[in-house]
Enzyme design. Sequence first.
Site, PDB file in Angstrom:
ATOM      1  N   ASN A   9       0.867  -1.183   0.000  1.00  0.00           N
ATOM      2  CA  ASN A   9       0.000   0.000   0.000  1.00  0.00           C
ATOM      3  C   ASN A   9       0.904   1.234   0.000  1.00  0.00           C
ATOM      4  O   ASN A   9       1.421   1.626   1.034  1.00  0.00           O
ATOM      5  CB  ASN A   9      -0.900  -0.034   1.246  1.00  0.00           C
ATOM      6  CG  ASN A   9      -1.790   1.195   1.328  1.00  0.00           C
ATOM      7  OD1 ASN A   9      -1.855   1.990   0.394  1.00  0.00           O
ATOM      8  ND2 ASN A   9      -2.476   1.349   2.460  1.00  0.00           N
ATOM      9  N   TRP A  10       1.061   1.802  -1.192  1.00  0.00           N
ATOM     10  CA  TRP A  10       1.985   2.944  -1.315  1.00  0.00           C
ATOM     11  C   TRP A  10       1.378   4.240  -0.790  1.00  0.00           C
ATOM     12  O   TRP A  10       2.071   5.249  -0.700  1.00  0.00           O
ATOM     13  CB  TRP A  10       2.385   3.134  -2.788  1.00  0.00           C
ATOM     14  CG  TRP A  10       3.340   2.109  -3.314  1.00  0.00           C
ATOM     15  CD1 TRP A  10       3.799   0.991  -2.673  1.00  0.00           C
ATOM     16  CD2 TRP A  10       3.976   2.110  -4.611  1.00  0.00           C
ATOM     17  NE1 TRP A  10       4.669   0.297  -3.487  1.00  0.00           N
ATOM     18  CE2 TRP A  10       4.793   0.954  -4.678  1.00  0.00           C
ATOM     19  CE3 TRP A  10       3.922   2.959  -5.716  1.00  0.00           C
ATOM     20  CZ2 TRP A  10       5.557   0.635  -5.814  1.00  0.00           C
ATOM     21  CZ3 TRP A  10       4.670   2.652  -6.837  1.00  0.00           C
ATOM     22  CH2 TRP A  10       5.490   1.497  -6.887  1.00  0.00           C
ATOM     23  N   LYS A  11       0.088   4.233  -0.505  1.00  0.00           N
ATOM     24  CA  LYS A  11      -0.597   5.451  -0.034  1.00  0.00           C
ATOM     25  C   LYS A  11      -0.307   6.606  -1.003  1.00  0.00           C
ATOM     26  O   LYS A  11      -0.228   6.367  -2.199  1.00  0.00           O
ATOM     27  CB  LYS A  11      -0.185   5.752   1.412  1.00  0.00           C
ATOM     28  CG  LYS A  11      -0.398   4.516   2.303  1.00  0.00           C
ATOM     29  CD  LYS A  11      -0.207   4.774   3.758  1.00  0.00           C
ATOM     30  CE  LYS A  11      -0.451   3.488   4.539  1.00  0.00           C
ATOM     31  NZ  LYS A  11      -0.348   3.655   5.987  1.00  0.00           N
ATOM     32  N   HIS A 113      -9.786   1.379   4.447  1.00  0.00           N
ATOM     33  CA  HIS A 113      -8.533   1.591   5.185  1.00  0.00           C
ATOM     34  C   HIS A 113      -8.780   2.625   6.290  1.00  0.00           C
ATOM     35  O   HIS A 113      -9.576   3.554   6.102  1.00  0.00           O
ATOM     36  CB  HIS A 113      -7.442   2.083   4.232  1.00  0.00           C
ATOM     37  CG  HIS A 113      -6.088   2.094   4.869  1.00  0.00           C
ATOM     38  ND1 HIS A 113      -5.693   3.108   5.711  1.00  0.00           N
ATOM     39  CD2 HIS A 113      -5.075   1.199   4.831  1.00  0.00           C
ATOM     40  CE1 HIS A 113      -4.476   2.829   6.156  1.00  0.00           C
ATOM     41  NE2 HIS A 113      -4.075   1.674   5.636  1.00  0.00           N
ATOM     42  N   GLU A 183      -6.049  -4.675  10.529  1.00  0.00           N
ATOM     43  CA  GLU A 183      -5.032  -3.661  10.789  1.00  0.00           C
ATOM     44  C   GLU A 183      -5.417  -2.867  12.026  1.00  0.00           C
ATOM     45  O   GLU A 183      -6.181  -1.893  11.924  1.00  0.00           O
ATOM     46  CB  GLU A 183      -4.937  -2.688   9.611  1.00  0.00           C
ATOM     47  CG  GLU A 183      -4.480  -3.303   8.318  1.00  0.00           C
ATOM     48  CD  GLU A 183      -3.849  -2.235   7.417  1.00  0.00           C
ATOM     49  OE1 GLU A 183      -2.670  -2.356   7.142  1.00  0.00           O
ATOM     50  OE2 GLU A 183      -4.550  -1.286   7.048  1.00  0.00           O
ATOM     51  N   GLY A 189       1.526   3.009  10.859  1.00  0.00           N
ATOM     52  CA  GLY A 189       2.194   4.280  10.586  1.00  0.00           C
ATOM     53  C   GLY A 189       3.377   4.577  11.486  1.00  0.00           C
ATOM     54  O   GLY A 189       3.659   3.863  12.463  1.00  0.00           O
ATOM     55  N   SER A 231       2.699  -1.718  10.677  1.00  0.00           N
ATOM     56  CA  SER A 231       4.136  -1.771  10.997  1.00  0.00           C
ATOM     57  C   SER A 231       4.799  -3.095  10.630  1.00  0.00           C
ATOM     58  O   SER A 231       5.674  -3.583  11.351  1.00  0.00           O
ATOM     59  CB  SER A 231       4.382  -1.451  12.482  1.00  0.00           C
ATOM     60  OG  SER A 231       3.983  -0.133  12.777  1.00  0.00           O
ATOM     61  N   GLY A 252       2.687  -1.039   4.509  1.00  0.00           N
ATOM     62  CA  GLY A 252       2.654   0.389   4.188  1.00  0.00           C
ATOM     63  C   GLY A 252       4.050   0.930   3.927  1.00  0.00           C
ATOM     64  O   GLY A 252       4.643   0.684   2.882  1.00  0.00           O
TER      65      GLY A 252
END
Length: 271
Positions: A9-11, A113, A183, A189, A231, A252
């Site tokens: 998930n490159w956001k 998400h 998640e 994050g 994480s 992430g």
Amino acid sequence: MKNKLIVANWKANPESIREAKEIFSPIKRAAAKLNQVEVVICPPAVWLAELVKGARNWNGGVALGSLKATPPFRVRLSFGGQDAFWELIGAYTGQLGPTMIRNAGATYLIIGHSETRALGDTDNLIKAKVRLALKHGLKVILCVGEKARDEHGKYLQILRGQIESALTGVPRTQAKQIILAYEPIWAIGAQAKGADTPAAFLEQSIFLRKVLTGIIGREMALDCSILYGGSVDADNAAGFLDEGGANGLLVGRVSLSPESFIKILKIANSI
Ligand code: PGA
């Protein structure tokens, strides 16, 4: 046994297609050597089509994202969107419908998400998005997770509510397109206190599968992949996949570092 699903998930990263290709190219080469893993790259939607073009030959030359492309080969590399609107087309400035994402080459779509929930995605909107995406052939990675874990297990009812609200009433024929990503928000994050533990994930995933059983039936629920996210890195990936029994990982930050992400892929391929 099903392939493990390792989702990147490159956001909202990176800023340019040049950088996107720099991240993607080594991952593509590494993915070609895997046989137990399906890698799903979820870049910002604007980079999707260009990256898909660069990946075509790696999946037997069949156009990705095409509904007709049911693979007779083992898919190692797929693409996903990070969200999509609850309508296909229309007067909705700034929105992208799920068929746009699909026609750009994605076969997967992340929905619900915690970051899109924090920006206003309600359970009702998530339900509408899930319905539409499933109906149009996308595999939906539904994210669920609690803000905090209390010792009395009240958070489990939050997870139950998120799943029931998104999936109740999904037609049986579409249930096999569902993937669940657990998640815990407190584990996501750079500000997070760290990942969950594999043992706790195993417990949650048993609970989540029970909830799924009540909605889509035992057989489909047993077949549904449940991923861990929050994480994830090269040091903890093995624990979640092995001891935690995760069917895959949603990665992430670390998915933007090809070197670390490839380490995770190799670990997943060896378990
Ligand atoms: P993280 O993000 O790996 O950077 O914690 C995971 C996610 O938000 O899916």
